[in-house]
Write a protein that holds these residues in place. Structure first.
Motif, PDB file in Angstrom:
ATOM      1  N   GLN A 265      29.569  49.863  54.536  1.00  0.00           N
ATOM      2  CA  GLN A 265      28.124  49.843  54.736  1.00  0.00           C
ATOM      3  C   GLN A 265      27.362  50.643  53.693  1.00  0.00           C
ATOM      4  OE1 GLN A 265      27.692  47.142  57.170  1.00  0.00           O
ATOM      5  NE2 GLN A 265      25.922  48.456  57.419  1.00  0.00           N
ATOM      6  N   THR A 266      27.984  51.679  53.164  1.00  0.00           N
ATOM      7  CA  THR A 266      27.222  52.644  52.363  1.00  0.00           C
ATOM      8  C   THR A 266      27.645  52.764  50.909  1.00  0.00           C
ATOM      9  OG1 THR A 266      28.705  54.443  53.039  1.00  0.00           O
ATOM     10  CG2 THR A 266      26.761  54.038  54.421  1.00  0.00           C
ATOM     11  N   LYS A 304      28.513  39.111  56.483  1.00  0.00           N
ATOM     12  CA  LYS A 304      27.931  40.409  56.130  1.00  0.00           C
ATOM     13  C   LYS A 304      26.661  40.696  56.908  1.00  0.00           C
ATOM     14  CE  LYS A 304      26.656  43.305  52.188  1.00  0.00           C
ATOM     15  NZ  LYS A 304      26.539  43.376  50.706  1.00  0.00           N
ATOM     16  N   PHE A 305      25.817  39.689  57.128  1.00  0.00           N
ATOM     17  CA  PHE A 305      24.548  39.947  57.810  1.00  0.00           C
ATOM     18  C   PHE A 305      24.785  40.374  59.263  1.00  0.00           C
ATOM     19  CE2 PHE A 305      25.181  35.609  59.249  1.00  0.00           C
ATOM     20  CZ  PHE A 305      24.560  35.554  60.493  1.00  0.00           C
ATOM     21  N   LYS A 307      27.594  42.038  60.211  1.00  0.00           N
ATOM     22  CA  LYS A 307      28.091  43.413  60.091  1.00  0.00           C
ATOM     23  C   LYS A 307      26.926  44.387  60.003  1.00  0.00           C
ATOM     24  CE  LYS A 307      32.578  42.723  57.724  1.00  0.00           C
ATOM     25  NZ  LYS A 307      32.583  41.324  57.271  1.00  0.00           N
ATOM     26  N   ASN A 308      25.964  44.073  59.141  1.00  0.00           N
ATOM     27  CA  ASN A 308      24.816  44.959  58.944  1.00  0.00           C
ATOM     28  C   ASN A 308      24.000  45.103  60.230  1.00  0.00           C
ATOM     29  OD1 ASN A 308      25.555  45.215  56.270  1.00  0.00           O
ATOM     30  ND2 ASN A 308      24.116  43.674  55.530  1.00  0.00           N
ATOM     31  N   ARG A 309      23.845  43.994  60.945  1.00  0.00           N
ATOM     32  CA  ARG A 309      22.995  43.988  62.137  1.00  0.00           C
ATOM     33  C   ARG A 309      23.621  44.775  63.280  1.00  0.00           C
ATOM     34  NH1 ARG A 309      20.368  38.588  64.994  1.00  0.00           N
ATOM     35  NH2 ARG A 309      19.226  39.700  66.633  1.00  0.00           N
ATOM     36  N   TYR A 311      26.293  47.036  63.059  1.00  0.00           N
ATOM     37  CA  TYR A 311      27.122  48.190  62.672  1.00  0.00           C
ATOM     38  C   TYR A 311      26.934  49.380  63.617  1.00  0.00           C
ATOM     39  CZ  TYR A 311      28.570  52.383  60.201  1.00  0.00           C
ATOM     40  OH  TYR A 311      29.138  53.585  59.886  1.00  0.00           O
ATOM     41  N   ASN A 312      25.686  49.793  63.840  1.00  0.00           N
ATOM     42  CA  ASN A 312      25.432  50.980  64.670  1.00  0.00           C
ATOM     43  C   ASN A 312      25.902  50.774  66.100  1.00  0.00           C
ATOM     44  OD1 ASN A 312      24.277  52.492  62.603  1.00  0.00           O
ATOM     45  ND2 ASN A 312      22.224  51.668  62.967  1.00  0.00           N
TER      46      ASN A 312
END
Length: 321
Positions: A265-266, A304-305, A307-309, A311-312
């Motif tokens: 993510q970072t 990926k989208f 994962k980003n959505r 993740y938290n």
């Protein structure tokens, strides 16, 4: 109780005197030895340290341990650990400093809990921001539930850093715990080694350590992505190599997987390291237990989208299962 303070030193001329003065100002009346480890820097850090030691007239036993060649932070800490004679050891980075009551406060907790293996104090940075607030506990706290200690350490409820922990030296020696040399995420490996063996962990309700916000030339401020990623691959593989029994194995794979997806993510994983990094991710999946492996694999396969959505939410869920 005798305490050995270990200070690995490399190119910190602007900060080394402040660090040593903080040691010299300790209120603790017991025996303190302070081992400054010369990791063969190129500035005036060691001459300045030697000048300070030569002019010091107090009760603390300062000495410099000279390494033959530069080996990095882990090697310097290991050299100091080899030289240490105290019942407890305390790691202090040479660009940081400690409060005057640091050692006295930590030792008081160790005396209060005679069988404790590690005592953790509070941490503030040089901008005044509290990094770890142990003062929220009005009295010393003792953790003796092994699963709870392991979970709090590997999931970051307790500080990952090796510094600002008063650690019983025999505990390290008996469990062959030292620092992984040649990597830059050595504290993570050290943390997992501690977590695998510690049975008694105490919290001291005092701010005892001041961490310097990233300075120019520090390991963290100069780390390139490839070096950082390569170190993570080595360290996390070494952690997975540990033969942990349940439920610790589950906590191990979950925590490492969360660290891996945090990197995804970072940070940028270069093409050269992508295969090794992906191999490590899937190793973690395959070594996970029960439904953990299913959910980890599902996350890795997701676009990926997604994962980003998520993740938290995913990270929070993995910690609480």
């Amino acid at each position: 109780m005798d305490v050995s303070i270990i200070i690995p030193t490399y190119n910190v001329a602007p900060y080394i005197i402040e660090c040593l003065e903080s040691v010299a100002s300790q209120t603790y009346q017991g025996v303190i030895e302070c081992i400054v480890v010369d990791d063969c820097g190129t500035d005036e850090s060691i001459p300045l340290a030697q000048e300070f030691i030569d002019s010091y007239n107090g009760n603390i036993k300062f000495r410099i341990c000279h390494r033959e060649k530069n080996g990095g932070l882990s090697a310097a800490r290991n050299s100091g650990l080899f030289e240490a004679k105290g019942e407890f050891v305390y790691f202090l980075d040479s660009d940081d400093y400690i409060t005057p009551n640091c050692i006295e406060s930590l030792v008081e907790v160790a005396k209060y809990f005679p069988k404790v293996e590690i005592v953790q104090g509070g941490i503030v940075n040089t901008k005044g921001t509290i990094i770890y607030d142990s003062t929220r506990f009005k009295t010393p706290q003792l953790l003796e539930d092994r699963k709870a200690i392991y979970s709090k350490l590997v999931f970051g409820e307790l500080p990952v850093s090796s510094w600002n922990k008063l650690i019983r030296r025999d505990f390290l020696k008996e469990n062959s715990i030292d620092f992984y040399e040649g990597v830059i995420h050595e504290d993570v490996d050290f943390l997992y080694k501690l977590a695998a063996h510690v049975t008694s962990f105490a919290l001291c309700p005092v701010i005892s350590y001041c961490y310097r916000v990233q300075r120019e030339g520090s390991i963290l401020s100069t780390t390139n992505d490839d070096r950082s990623t390569q170190s993570r691959i080595l360290v996390y593989n070494a952690c997975l190599d540990k033969k942990m029994k349940m439920p610790f194995r589950k906590l191990l794979t979950r925590s490492i997987f969360l660290r891996l997806i945090f990197v995804l993510q970072t940070a940028h994983v270069s093409h050269n390291l992508r295969y090794s990094f992906n191999t490590l991710c899937w190793r973690t999946v395959h070594e996970a237990s029960g439904m953990d492996g299913f959910w980890m694999g599902l996350y890795l396969r997701a676009p990926k989208f997604l994962k980003n959505r998520f993740y938290n939410l995913y990270s929070k869920k993995m910690k609480s299962l």
